[in-house]
Design a protein around this motif. Structure first.
Motif, PDB file in Angstrom:
ATOM      1  N   UNK A  23       0.810  -1.214   0.000  1.00  0.00           N
ATOM      2  CA  UNK A  23       0.000   0.000   0.000  1.00  0.00           C
ATOM      3  C   UNK A  23       0.846   1.268   0.000  1.00  0.00           C
ATOM      4  N   UNK A  24       2.172   1.149   0.085  1.00  0.00           N
ATOM      5  CA  UNK A  24       3.041   2.315   0.047  1.00  0.00           C
ATOM      6  C   UNK A  24       3.039   2.932  -1.347  1.00  0.00           C
ATOM      7  N   UNK A  25       3.476   4.170  -1.405  1.00  0.00           N
ATOM      8  CA  UNK A  25       3.603   4.846  -2.687  1.00  0.00           C
ATOM      9  C   UNK A  25       4.827   4.286  -3.402  1.00  0.00           C
ATOM     10  N   UNK A  26       4.631   3.915  -4.653  1.00  0.00           N
ATOM     11  CA  UNK A  26       5.715   3.392  -5.473  1.00  0.00           C
ATOM     12  C   UNK A  26       5.794   4.233  -6.746  1.00  0.00           C
ATOM     13  N   UNK A  55       2.777   6.634 -29.075  1.00  0.00           N
ATOM     14  CA  UNK A  55       1.779   6.241 -28.089  1.00  0.00           C
ATOM     15  C   UNK A  55       2.371   5.151 -27.209  1.00  0.00           C
ATOM     16  N   UNK A  56       2.360   5.390 -25.886  1.00  0.00           N
ATOM     17  CA  UNK A  56       2.921   4.435 -24.921  1.00  0.00           C
ATOM     18  C   UNK A  56       1.883   4.091 -23.865  1.00  0.00           C
ATOM     19  N   UNK A  57       1.753   2.817 -23.529  1.00  0.00           N
ATOM     20  CA  UNK A  57       0.875   2.465 -22.409  1.00  0.00           C
ATOM     21  C   UNK A  57       1.557   2.805 -21.090  1.00  0.00           C
ATOM     22  N   UNK A  58       0.763   3.223 -20.132  1.00  0.00           N
ATOM     23  CA  UNK A  58       1.280   3.445 -18.786  1.00  0.00           C
ATOM     24  C   UNK A  58       1.227   2.152 -17.997  1.00  0.00           C
ATOM     25  N   UNK A  59       1.739   2.170 -16.767  1.00  0.00           N
ATOM     26  CA  UNK A  59       1.700   0.960 -15.943  1.00  0.00           C
ATOM     27  C   UNK A  59       0.258   0.540 -15.664  1.00  0.00           C
ATOM     28  N   UNK A  60       0.000  -0.724 -15.713  1.00  0.00           N
ATOM     29  CA  UNK A  60      -1.337  -1.242 -15.457  1.00  0.00           C
ATOM     30  C   UNK A  60      -2.242  -1.195 -16.668  1.00  0.00           C
ATOM     31  N   UNK A  61      -1.828  -0.496 -17.738  1.00  0.00           N
ATOM     32  CA  UNK A  61      -2.583  -0.496 -18.978  1.00  0.00           C
ATOM     33  C   UNK A  61      -3.763   0.448 -19.046  1.00  0.00           C
ATOM     34  N   UNK A  62      -4.091   1.179 -17.989  1.00  0.00           N
ATOM     35  CA  UNK A  62      -5.253   2.062 -18.027  1.00  0.00           C
ATOM     36  C   UNK A  62      -4.987   3.401 -18.684  1.00  0.00           C
ATOM     37  N   UNK A  63      -3.778   3.927 -18.521  1.00  0.00           N
ATOM     38  CA  UNK A  63      -3.424   5.237 -19.060  1.00  0.00           C
ATOM     39  C   UNK A  63      -2.523   5.084 -20.273  1.00  0.00           C
ATOM     40  N   UNK A 108       5.655   7.830 -13.095  1.00  0.00           N
ATOM     41  CA  UNK A 108       4.303   7.571 -12.601  1.00  0.00           C
ATOM     42  C   UNK A 108       4.396   7.377 -11.100  1.00  0.00           C
ATOM     43  N   UNK A 109       3.602   8.106 -10.323  1.00  0.00           N
ATOM     44  CA  UNK A 109       3.493   7.891  -8.880  1.00  0.00           C
ATOM     45  C   UNK A 109       2.278   6.989  -8.681  1.00  0.00           C
ATOM     46  N   UNK A 110       2.446   5.935  -7.869  1.00  0.00           N
ATOM     47  CA  UNK A 110       1.392   4.924  -7.739  1.00  0.00           C
ATOM     48  C   UNK A 110       1.151   4.559  -6.284  1.00  0.00           C
ATOM     49  N   UNK A 111      -0.077   4.168  -6.020  1.00  0.00           N
ATOM     50  CA  UNK A 111      -0.472   3.621  -4.722  1.00  0.00           C
ATOM     51  C   UNK A 111      -1.229   2.331  -5.006  1.00  0.00           C
ATOM     52  N   UNK A 112      -0.810   1.257  -4.354  1.00  0.00           N
ATOM     53  CA  UNK A 112      -1.451  -0.030  -4.591  1.00  0.00           C
ATOM     54  C   UNK A 112      -1.330  -0.474  -6.040  1.00  0.00           C
ATOM     55  N   UNK A 113      -0.268  -0.067  -6.718  1.00  0.00           N
ATOM     56  CA  UNK A 113      -0.052  -0.454  -8.108  1.00  0.00           C
ATOM     57  C   UNK A 113      -0.844   0.353  -9.121  1.00  0.00           C
ATOM     58  N   UNK A 114      -1.608   1.372  -8.667  1.00  0.00           N
ATOM     59  CA  UNK A 114      -2.423   2.188  -9.573  1.00  0.00           C
ATOM     60  C   UNK A 114      -1.873   3.616  -9.624  1.00  0.00           C
ATOM     61  N   UNK A 115      -1.622   4.140 -10.829  1.00  0.00           N
ATOM     62  CA  UNK A 115      -1.107   5.497 -10.962  1.00  0.00           C
ATOM     63  C   UNK A 115      -2.103   6.547 -10.459  1.00  0.00           C
ATOM     64  N   UNK A 116      -1.576   7.544  -9.743  1.00  0.00           N
ATOM     65  CA  UNK A 116      -2.410   8.675  -9.317  1.00  0.00           C
ATOM     66  C   UNK A 116      -1.828  10.006  -9.776  1.00  0.00           C
ATOM     67  N   UNK A 117      -0.556  10.035 -10.178  1.00  0.00           N
ATOM     68  CA  UNK A 117       0.071  11.277 -10.638  1.00  0.00           C
ATOM     69  C   UNK A 117       1.248  10.944 -11.548  1.00  0.00           C
TER      70      UNK A 117
END
Length: 179
Positions: A23-26, A55-63, A108-117
């Motif tokens: 759950x830490x910021x990664x 065009x590049x996919x971000x981590x997790x494929x959503x962005x 990419x700043x992420x929490x729980x493996x999901x990018x937020x910034x």
């Protein structure tokens, strides 16, 4: 006989993989030098001198990160695959940055493996005397932008600021903690 460090290493792996650590910021990086061009671009536009966007996919494929071009300038934006109304420009105003050149990597700043910034390095240049770019170097910045649901994260850090990278990361991470 077991090596004396075997226990320490296995314990370290357990600590790093524990649910509390997850759950830490990664962070993760996208290197845009390794991204493909969008070959579906209209051939007529390409013949007129247009370059196909990267065009590049971000981590997790959503962005998705898209880099596109004008006659003398480069733009980058982040979009969300399943939400065409979400689009974040990685650029201050045209007045502050008439012509830009980006660093190769996007953080990419992420929490729980999901990018937020995201954090992006951008060097701004003035226009040349004839109104085209790039001219004199104006400044370099770290652009800090929040992603979907984190729109309050929005800052520009001059790279001459002491510990600019850490400051940009702190701004992004504080925006997460403030929620």
């Amino acid at each position: 006989m077991r090596h004396p460090f075997a226990f320490v290493l296995s314990s370290l792996c357990l600590v790093l993989a524990s649910p509390a650590r997850a759950q830490d910021i990664t962070f993760a990086f996208t290197d845009l030098k390794n991204c493909p061009r969008d070959t579906s671009m209209d051939k007529d536009a390409e013949e007129e001198g247009g370059d196909a966007p990267i065009i590049c996919p971000g981590p997790g494929g959503g962005y998705t990160v898209t880099e596109y071009y004008s006659a003398y300038d480069i733009y980058r934006r982040i979009s969300l695959k399943d939400d065409t109304s979400f689009d974040v420009s990685l650029r201050p105003t045209k007045e502050d940055c008439p012509v830009g050149s980006y660093g190769d990597k996007l953080e990419w700043r992420m929490k729980g493996g999901k990018p937020f910034a995201v954090i992006q390095r951008l060097t701004c240049h003035a226009l040349n005397e004839n109104g085209t770019g790039p001219g004199k170097r104006l400044a370099s910045y770290l652009i800090v932008k929040g992603l979907k649901g984190y729109g309050s994260i929005d800052a520009v850090v001059n790279t001459k600021t002491k510990d600019a990278n850490e400051k940009a990361r702190s701004i992004a991470d504080e925006g997460l903690r403030g929620r």
